[in-house]
Enzyme design. Structure first.
Site, PDB file in Angstrom:
ATOM      1  N   ARG A  62      15.674  15.169  -9.413  1.00 36.12           N
ATOM      2  CA  ARG A  62      14.481  14.326  -9.336  1.00 36.12           C
ATOM      3  C   ARG A  62      13.307  15.109  -9.897  1.00 36.12           C
ATOM      4  O   ARG A  62      13.420  16.286 -10.201  1.00 36.12           O
ATOM      5  CB  ARG A  62      14.224  13.777  -7.914  1.00 36.12           C
ATOM      6  CG  ARG A  62      14.633  14.605  -6.741  1.00 36.12           C
ATOM      7  CD  ARG A  62      13.814  15.835  -6.476  1.00 36.12           C
ATOM      8  NE  ARG A  62      12.394  15.585  -6.556  1.00 36.12           N
ATOM      9  CZ  ARG A  62      11.501  16.470  -6.903  1.00 36.12           C
ATOM     10  NH1 ARG A  62      11.884  17.714  -7.202  1.00 36.12           N
ATOM     11  NH2 ARG A  62      10.222  16.195  -6.974  1.00 36.12           N
ATOM     12  N   GLY A  63      12.160  14.422  -9.972  1.00 33.15           N
ATOM     13  CA  GLY A  63      11.006  15.029 -10.649  1.00 33.15           C
ATOM     14  C   GLY A  63      11.034  14.548 -12.101  1.00 33.15           C
ATOM     15  O   GLY A  63      12.089  14.579 -12.750  1.00 33.15           O
ATOM     16  N   ALA A  64       9.863  14.120 -12.598  1.00 34.44           N
ATOM     17  CA  ALA A  64       9.822  13.431 -13.896  1.00 34.44           C
ATOM     18  C   ALA A  64      10.460  14.208 -15.050  1.00 34.44           C
ATOM     19  O   ALA A  64      11.349  13.684 -15.733  1.00 34.44           O
ATOM     20  CB  ALA A  64       8.374  13.055 -14.209  1.00 34.44           C
ATOM     21  N   GLN A 212      10.248  15.576   0.106  1.00 38.25           N
ATOM     22  CA  GLN A 212      10.332  16.538  -1.007  1.00 38.25           C
ATOM     23  C   GLN A 212       9.390  17.722  -0.792  1.00 38.25           C
ATOM     24  O   GLN A 212       9.664  18.829  -1.257  1.00 38.25           O
ATOM     25  CB  GLN A 212       9.993  15.851  -2.338  1.00 38.25           C
ATOM     26  CG  GLN A 212      11.036  14.866  -2.844  1.00 38.25           C
ATOM     27  CD  GLN A 212      10.736  13.445  -2.393  1.00 38.25           C
ATOM     28  OE1 GLN A 212      10.179  13.228  -1.325  1.00 38.25           O
ATOM     29  NE2 GLN A 212      11.132  12.477  -3.189  1.00 38.25           N
ATOM     30  N   ASP A 253       4.107  11.211 -12.706  1.00 35.94           N
ATOM     31  CA  ASP A 253       5.285  10.537 -13.250  1.00 35.94           C
ATOM     32  C   ASP A 253       4.951   9.725 -14.487  1.00 35.94           C
ATOM     33  O   ASP A 253       5.794   9.514 -15.354  1.00 35.94           O
ATOM     34  CB  ASP A 253       5.944   9.658 -12.192  1.00 35.94           C
ATOM     35  CG  ASP A 253       6.644  10.538 -11.176  1.00 35.94           C
ATOM     36  OD1 ASP A 253       5.985  11.022 -10.250  1.00 35.94           O
ATOM     37  OD2 ASP A 253       7.848  10.797 -11.349  1.00 35.94           O
ATOM     38  N   ASN A 263       2.069   8.896  -9.284  1.00 34.16           N
ATOM     39  CA  ASN A 263       2.773  10.051  -8.711  1.00 34.16           C
ATOM     40  C   ASN A 263       3.307   9.597  -7.353  1.00 34.16           C
ATOM     41  O   ASN A 263       3.084   8.453  -6.916  1.00 34.16           O
ATOM     42  CB  ASN A 263       1.830  11.264  -8.598  1.00 34.16           C
ATOM     43  CG  ASN A 263       2.579  12.541  -8.268  1.00 34.16           C
ATOM     44  OD1 ASN A 263       3.557  12.890  -8.926  1.00 34.16           O
ATOM     45  ND2 ASN A 263       2.162  13.247  -7.232  1.00 34.16           N
ATOM     46  N   LYS A 264       3.994  10.489  -6.681  1.00 34.92           N
ATOM     47  CA  LYS A 264       4.632  10.168  -5.399  1.00 34.92           C
ATOM     48  C   LYS A 264       3.699   9.426  -4.444  1.00 34.92           C
ATOM     49  O   LYS A 264       2.526   9.768  -4.342  1.00 34.92           O
ATOM     50  CB  LYS A 264       5.133  11.477  -4.778  1.00 34.92           C
ATOM     51  CG  LYS A 264       5.799  11.373  -3.426  1.00 34.92           C
ATOM     52  CD  LYS A 264       6.948  10.410  -3.401  1.00 34.92           C
ATOM     53  CE  LYS A 264       8.016  10.701  -4.418  1.00 34.92           C
ATOM     54  NZ  LYS A 264       8.997   9.585  -4.582  1.00 34.92           N
TER      55      LYS A 264
HETATM   56  O1  MRU Z   1      10.837  10.687  -6.268  1.00 35.04           O
HETATM   57  P1  MRU Z   1      10.669  12.024  -6.924  1.00 35.04           P
HETATM   58  O2  MRU Z   1      11.025  13.162  -6.029  1.00 35.04           O
HETATM   59  O3  MRU Z   1      11.356  12.095  -8.257  1.00 35.04           O
HETATM   60  O4  MRU Z   1       9.111  12.126  -7.202  1.00 35.04           O
HETATM   61  C1  MRU Z   1       8.634  13.226  -7.908  1.00 35.04           C
HETATM   62  C2  MRU Z   1       7.160  13.265  -8.030  1.00 35.04           C
HETATM   63  O5  MRU Z   1       6.455  12.377  -7.642  1.00 35.04           O
HETATM   64  C3  MRU Z   1       6.590  14.451  -8.761  1.00 35.04           C
HETATM   65  O6  MRU Z   1       5.324  14.760  -8.293  1.00 35.04           O
HETATM   66  C4  MRU Z   1       6.487  14.121 -10.255  1.00 35.04           C
HETATM   67  O7  MRU Z   1       7.708  13.649 -10.748  1.00 35.04           O
HETATM   68  C5  MRU Z   1       6.056  15.282 -11.049  1.00 35.04           C
HETATM   69  S1  MRU Z   1       7.323  16.489 -11.209  1.00 35.04           S
HETATM   70  C6  MRU Z   1       6.786  17.743 -12.189  1.00 35.04           C
END
Ligand code: MRU
Length: 371
Positions: A62-64, A212, A253, A263-264
């Protein structure tokens, strides 16, 4: 293609690569199964496209930026069997598998960006046959991963001096090494600040419902030797009021043309609270997270995840069985609440359409440009 020695550059000692291609043309994608952290550090080997799609969907990766890299390799796995097929059949499979990967998670634009890059590489090479096209795709996926490592470091360098000496820094979710192929975005800024001798304390929102922040960011920062304290999401504003927070920094994201940033879930309320307490609020993200096709944040697709993720906490039902749960995974923070956006080309501040246009120009590689 030359491989970077991760262990020389990781700010997180002992952490294997978040994801990496193992082997050559017959290789596979290996990733850390993030659903098991912090209690178990286990690697997951994905030998077929469906393994990768599922890993993205279930947040094992996970993470963009990391899901962009994973999807790029996923499309390679999906089309490997068609290497000996005629170019038309190869192209058909490429298109359906690319579309399939776009359904895995909708908010982070990095996924579509990376998939587009490997597809474009294949199309450019297709005149030399399906096998050449497939090898071009794999090379492009390696490039996407390698560039992400470099970009993470550049983001860290660009933002390090913004970290206040002796101050408290608040972050949300995980925008670290675990969210990228490199050292992270928001956390890369903190790693670079530490390397420059800055001393600071990081407060991490636990980040409900999937934690997370508590599970991943606390794990990473602690392993990197950065003092870290986990708070529940709803404690953030009162810590700001108590003067414990000098800076907020988060990842992204998707960033629209006017700077509105997805973002989250919970990021928006942090930005509101930070503005109310006059605390600088920074976003750190690679150019691959910008989506200049979208005028503003209203057009960003927000992923809604199963209500069960809210209803069931730590393996236990915490919401009455018949009660509905609404579970948006992301929210949009308006540009007006963001002090600056740190990317590999520096800092966009103030966050205006004009400044974003400027920092995104020339456009980063999309895969559509001539090679
Ligand atoms: O649902 P996730 O864990 O994929 O969400 C991730 C986030 O919101 C991060 O802050 C975002 O992807 C940036 S990662 C460098």
């Amino acid at each position: 293609m030359s491989q970077i020695d991760w262990h020389d550059e990781t700010p997180v000692p002992g952490l294997p690569p978040t994801l990496e291609w193992v082997g050559g043309l017959d290789g596979h994608l290996r990733l850390i199964d993030q659903t098991l952290l912090p209690s178990e550090l286990k690697l997951l080997d994905c030998h077929c496209a469906e393994d990768v799609w599922r890993a993205i969907r279930t947040l094992q990766v996970r993470g963009a930026p990391a899901i962009g890299v994973a999807a790029a390799y996923g499309v390679c796995l999906a089309t490997r069997q068609a290497r000996n097929a005629d170019p038309d059949s190869f192209l058909r499979l490429l298109k359906t598998s690319a579309e399939h990967f776009l359904t895995a998670r909708p908010t982070a634009v990095n996924l579509a960006w990376a998939v587009r890059r490997v597809c474009a590489a294949a199309e450019r090479a297709l005149a030399r046959g399906s096998s050449a096209a497939w090898e071009a795709m794999l090379s492009e996926a390696h490039r996407v991963a390698q560039e992400d490592r470099r970009v993470c470091q550049q983001i860290g360098e660009a933002g390090a001096d913004l970290v206040p000496e002796g101050g408290g820094v608040l972050t949300h979710c995980n925008a670290g090494a675990l969210a990228t192929a490199g050292s992270g975005t928001a956390l890369s800024v903190l790693y670079a600040a530490k390397k420059r001798g800055r001393r600071f304390h990081v407060y991490v929102d636990e980040t409900r419902p999937l934690l997370q922040g508590a599970r991943l960011t606390a794990f990473e920062l602690h392993a990197a030797g950065i003092p870290v304290t986990v708070i529940c999401d709803s404690a953030a504003a009162s810590l700001m009021r108590a003067g414990k927070i000098a800076m907020v920094i988060v990842g992204a994201d998707r960033i629209a043309a006017n700077g509105d940033t997805a973002n989250k879930i919970g990021t928006y309320s942090l930005a509101v609270a930070a503005a109310c307490h006059r605390i600088p609020f920074y976003v750190a993200a690679p150019l691959s997270s910008f989506d200049l096709m979208l005028k503003d944040g209203d057009a960003i697709p927000i992923e809604y995840r199963p209500g069960q993720e809210l209803a069931c906490s730590c393996g236990r039902q915490v919401v009455p069985a018949q009660v509905e749960c609404l579970n948006p995974a992301f929210d949009v923070t308006p540009a007006a609440l963001i002090t600056g956006i740190i990317c590999e080309r520096g800092l966009a501040k103030p966050v205006t359409e004009q400044n974003i246009k400027q920092i995104c120009s020339p456009a980063p590689c999309t895969g559509l440009d001539a090679s």
